[in-house]
Design a protein around this motif. Structure first.
Motif, mmCIF file in Angstrom:
data_model
loop_
_atom_site.group_PDB
_atom_site.id
_atom_site.type_symbol
_atom_site.label_atom_id
_atom_site.label_comp_id
_atom_site.label_asym_id
_atom_site.label_seq_id
_atom_site.Cartn_x
_atom_site.Cartn_y
_atom_site.Cartn_z
ATOM 1 N N PHE A 97 63.397 40.535 23.516
ATOM 2 C CA PHE A 97 64.161 39.939 22.424
ATOM 3 C C PHE A 97 65.398 39.276 23.006
ATOM 4 O O PHE A 97 66.236 39.914 23.639
ATOM 5 N N ASP A 98 65.513 37.973 22.819
ATOM 6 C CA ASP A 98 66.638 37.208 23.365
ATOM 7 C C ASP A 98 67.031 36.145 22.342
ATOM 8 O O ASP A 98 66.657 34.973 22.461
ATOM 9 N N PRO A 99 67.764 36.540 21.299
ATOM 10 C CA PRO A 99 68.065 35.601 20.201
ATOM 11 C C PRO A 99 68.879 34.402 20.645
ATOM 12 O O PRO A 99 68.705 33.302 20.106
ATOM 13 N N GLN A 100 69.757 34.582 21.627
ATOM 14 C CA GLN A 100 70.574 33.463 22.092
ATOM 15 C C GLN A 100 69.705 32.384 22.725
ATOM 16 O O GLN A 100 69.816 31.197 22.399
ATOM 17 N N MET A 101 68.829 32.811 23.639
ATOM 18 C CA MET A 101 67.979 31.860 24.348
ATOM 19 C C MET A 101 66.988 31.173 23.405
ATOM 20 O O MET A 101 66.885 29.944 23.359
ATOM 21 N N PHE A 102 66.261 31.962 22.624
ATOM 22 C CA PHE A 102 65.235 31.389 21.761
ATOM 23 C C PHE A 102 65.849 30.613 20.601
ATOM 24 O O PHE A 102 65.302 29.595 20.168
ATOM 25 N N GLY A 103 66.994 31.087 20.108
ATOM 26 C CA GLY A 103 67.660 30.352 19.031
ATOM 27 C C GLY A 103 68.155 28.998 19.489
ATOM 28 O O GLY A 103 68.011 27.995 18.772
ATOM 29 N N SER A 104 68.736 28.936 20.678
ATOM 30 C CA SER A 104 69.209 27.656 21.218
ATOM 31 C C SER A 104 68.046 26.694 21.423
ATOM 32 O O SER A 104 68.143 25.500 21.104
ATOM 33 N N ALA A 105 66.939 27.203 21.956
ATOM 34 C CA ALA A 105 65.775 26.351 22.195
ATOM 35 C C ALA A 105 65.242 25.787 20.882
ATOM 36 O O ALA A 105 64.940 24.586 20.775
ATOM 37 N N ALA A 106 65.138 26.642 19.861
ATOM 38 C CA ALA A 106 64.604 26.193 18.571
ATOM 39 C C ALA A 106 65.507 25.154 17.921
ATOM 40 O O ALA A 106 65.034 24.142 17.384
ATOM 41 N N ASN A 107 66.796 25.384 17.950
ATOM 42 C CA ASN A 107 67.728 24.458 17.304
ATOM 43 C C ASN A 107 67.868 23.136 18.050
ATOM 44 O O ASN A 107 68.219 22.119 17.451
ATOM 45 N N ASN A 108 67.611 23.144 19.353
ATOM 46 C CA ASN A 108 67.725 21.925 20.160
ATOM 47 C C ASN A 108 66.400 21.186 20.326
ATOM 48 O O ASN A 108 66.370 20.122 20.953
ATOM 49 N N GLY A 109 65.311 21.748 19.794
ATOM 50 C CA GLY A 109 64.009 21.124 19.984
ATOM 51 C C GLY A 109 63.578 21.125 21.443
ATOM 52 O O GLY A 109 63.075 20.126 21.954
ATOM 53 N N GLN A 110 63.784 22.273 22.120
ATOM 54 C CA GLN A 110 63.462 22.385 23.530
ATOM 55 C C GLN A 110 62.593 23.613 23.794
ATOM 56 O O GLN A 110 62.533 24.546 22.988
ATOM 57 N N MET A 111 61.949 23.600 24.951
ATOM 58 C CA MET A 111 61.225 24.766 25.421
ATOM 59 C C MET A 111 62.168 25.646 26.246
ATOM 60 O O MET A 111 63.199 25.183 26.742
ATOM 61 N N ILE A 112 61.803 26.918 26.404
ATOM 62 C CA ILE A 112 62.626 27.830 27.195
ATOM 63 C C ILE A 112 62.781 27.313 28.624
ATOM 64 O O ILE A 112 63.861 27.405 29.227
ATOM 65 N N ALA A 113 61.708 26.746 29.181
ATOM 66 C CA ALA A 113 61.756 26.233 30.553
ATOM 67 C C ALA A 113 62.748 25.087 30.693
ATOM 68 O O ALA A 113 63.303 24.865 31.778
ATOM 69 N N GLU A 114 62.986 24.326 29.621
ATOM 70 C CA GLU A 114 63.951 23.229 29.685
ATOM 71 C C GLU A 114 65.380 23.757 29.685
ATOM 72 O O GLU A 114 66.276 23.155 30.291
ATOM 73 N N ILE A 115 65.610 24.879 29.015
ATOM 74 C CA ILE A 115 66.948 25.454 28.958
ATOM 75 C C ILE A 115 67.260 26.224 30.231
ATOM 76 O O ILE A 115 68.360 26.128 30.783
#
Length: 422
Positions: free
Chosen positions: A363-381
């Motif tokens: 569970f990593d709300p910061q990482m997954f939340g940022s990716a979802a709001n920015n329209g990005q994949m985790i690998a891009e972040i």
């Protein structure tokens, strides 16, 4: 003469059979009639007829072997495929010569025999037999033989369908599906397409930062227009290797479909894309069940709680029963370690399912939340984040590929990286 096409000219009958999990392309809508000598072979053919890859074939089984086949076709047209079981060399060759006189042109014949001899095999090929299988046979032997009749060696490989579904709503199955597809396309360099099947509320367009004017709805509501050119026009390009067949995510119509509504779309995608990732919504209907059963590989995404355990086991047991000749579904945990939330131990979960999870995503709300709001994949972040590595591992398990194929950098890459760091 019977006009058949031999499919595997270089294969000798004593060659070892691939394992059940090998990728076998589904057979088209054909008619098949089997004439068996033994109840064991008849049972194998009957079981093969229940396999998903022969789901479109119409199969009829009779006892009596070669003699029954010759008698049956004296007054009846022959089907697309005839499966014949026979015992001795003389029965095979003499029977085929008689069958040729009553068989329609274009019919394909598969012979099941007990004589393991290269000379006989060559004689069968000379007479135009499509395949010769050594008895005793299993259901997967029959499935492989029939399906291979319609997969010409020079044809493109049929694309692999990977279905991702959540054991419960809100467990992040769509996020997993989109990131795994990204890894398949970027790290494994496989041309892939994500099909967002949640037509009303799908998030693939948001996750990939795409807003295509057309998508999956245009295809499913226009079944008479579906062909490769039409599907290609509906695809939205995300990267060099990844495309999207987006959901409209609107509520201006009701998305009720028959069980076979998506069949032609999936069949068309198979002809042009090596990997098709289905993002299946958490609902139970005729078409979602058919999509899962018809996929080559299945990933169930679950959170470590009781409801997810129950649902995962139900899905797991159902699919194992309906897909006896396929690899069992895979499952992974997501949202592991939510603060103050009691969780079922992974060992207890695995004991109930009788299978180990292939990954446990924290569970990593910061990482997954940022990716979802920015329209990005985790690998891009964060390319080096441990979750990025997990998505690659899941992609490798689902596709059977272990090697990564990242693009090579030029000799100036280290200098450029230093300049960017300043």
């Amino acid at each position: 003469m019977i006009s058949y096409a031999r499919q595997n000219p270089g294969d000798a009958p004593e060659g070892a059979s691939p394992q059940a999990e090998d990728h076998i392309a589904p057979a088209p809508r054909v008619s098949l009639q089997a004439f068996c000598d033994t109840v064991e072979t008849a049972a194998a053919v009957q079981s093969a007829g229940e396999d998903r890859r022969l789901g479109k074939a119409h199969i009829k089984i009779q006892m009596g072997g070669m003699a029954a086949a010759i008698e049956a076709y004296r007054s009846a047209p022959t089907p697309n495929v005839i499966v014949l079981e026979t015992d001795t060399r003389n029965d095979i060759l003499a029977g085929l010569d008689q069958l040729a006189s009553v068989c329609d042109s274009g019919t394909r014949v598969v012979v099941i025999g007990r004589v393991n001899d290269v000379t006989l095999y060559r004689e069968l090929v000379r007479r135009g037999v499509s395949d010769y299988v050594i008895a005793p046979v299993t259901a997967i032997d029959v499935v492989r033989s029939i399906c291979n009749l319609f997969s010409a060696p020079e044809a493109k490989a049929v694309g692999r369908i990977v279905a991702v579904v959540g054991a419960k709503g809100g467990v992040g199955a769509s996020t997993i599906a989109h990131n795994v597809a990204w890894a398949i396309a970027r790290d494994l360099a496989m041309d892939s397409v994500v099909v967002d099947l949640d037509l009303a509320f799908g998030t693939a367009g948001l996750d990939y930062n795409q807003d295509p004017p057309q998508g999956i709805a245009d295809a499913v509501f226009s079944p008479d227009r579906i062909d490769t050119a039409f599907i290609d026009r509906l695809l939205s390009k995300c990267t060099d290797h990844l495309s999207l067949l987006a959901a409209p995510a609107t509520l201006d119509r009701v998305y009720d479909f028959g069980a076979e509504a998506f069949d032609s779309i999936f069949d068309t995608l198979r002809t042009t894309m090596p990997c098709i990732v289905l993002d299946i919504p958490h609902q139970w209907s005729g078409w979602t069940k058919r999509a899962l059963v018809g996929a080559d590989d299945i990933l169930i995404v679950a959170a470590p709680d009781l409801a997810n355990l129950r649902n995962t086991k139900n899905i797991f047991d159902l699919l194992k029963g309906l897909r006896p000749n396929d690899r069992a579904p895979l499952y992974c945990f997501n949202q592991v370690g939510v603060p103050k939330r009691p969780e079922i131990n992974a060992g207890e979960f695995a004991k109930a399912i009788e299978s180990q999870p292939i990954a446990a995503i924290p569970f990593d709300p910061q990482m997954f939340g940022s990716a979802a709001n920015n329209g990005q994949m985790i690998a891009e972040i964060s390319a080096n984040h441990r979750t990025t590595e997990m998505f690659l591992q899941i992609a490798q398990r689902l596709t059977g590929r272990s090697e990564t194929k990242k693009p090579k950098g030029s000799f100036l890459s280290p200098l450029i990286d230093k300049l960017r760091g300043k």
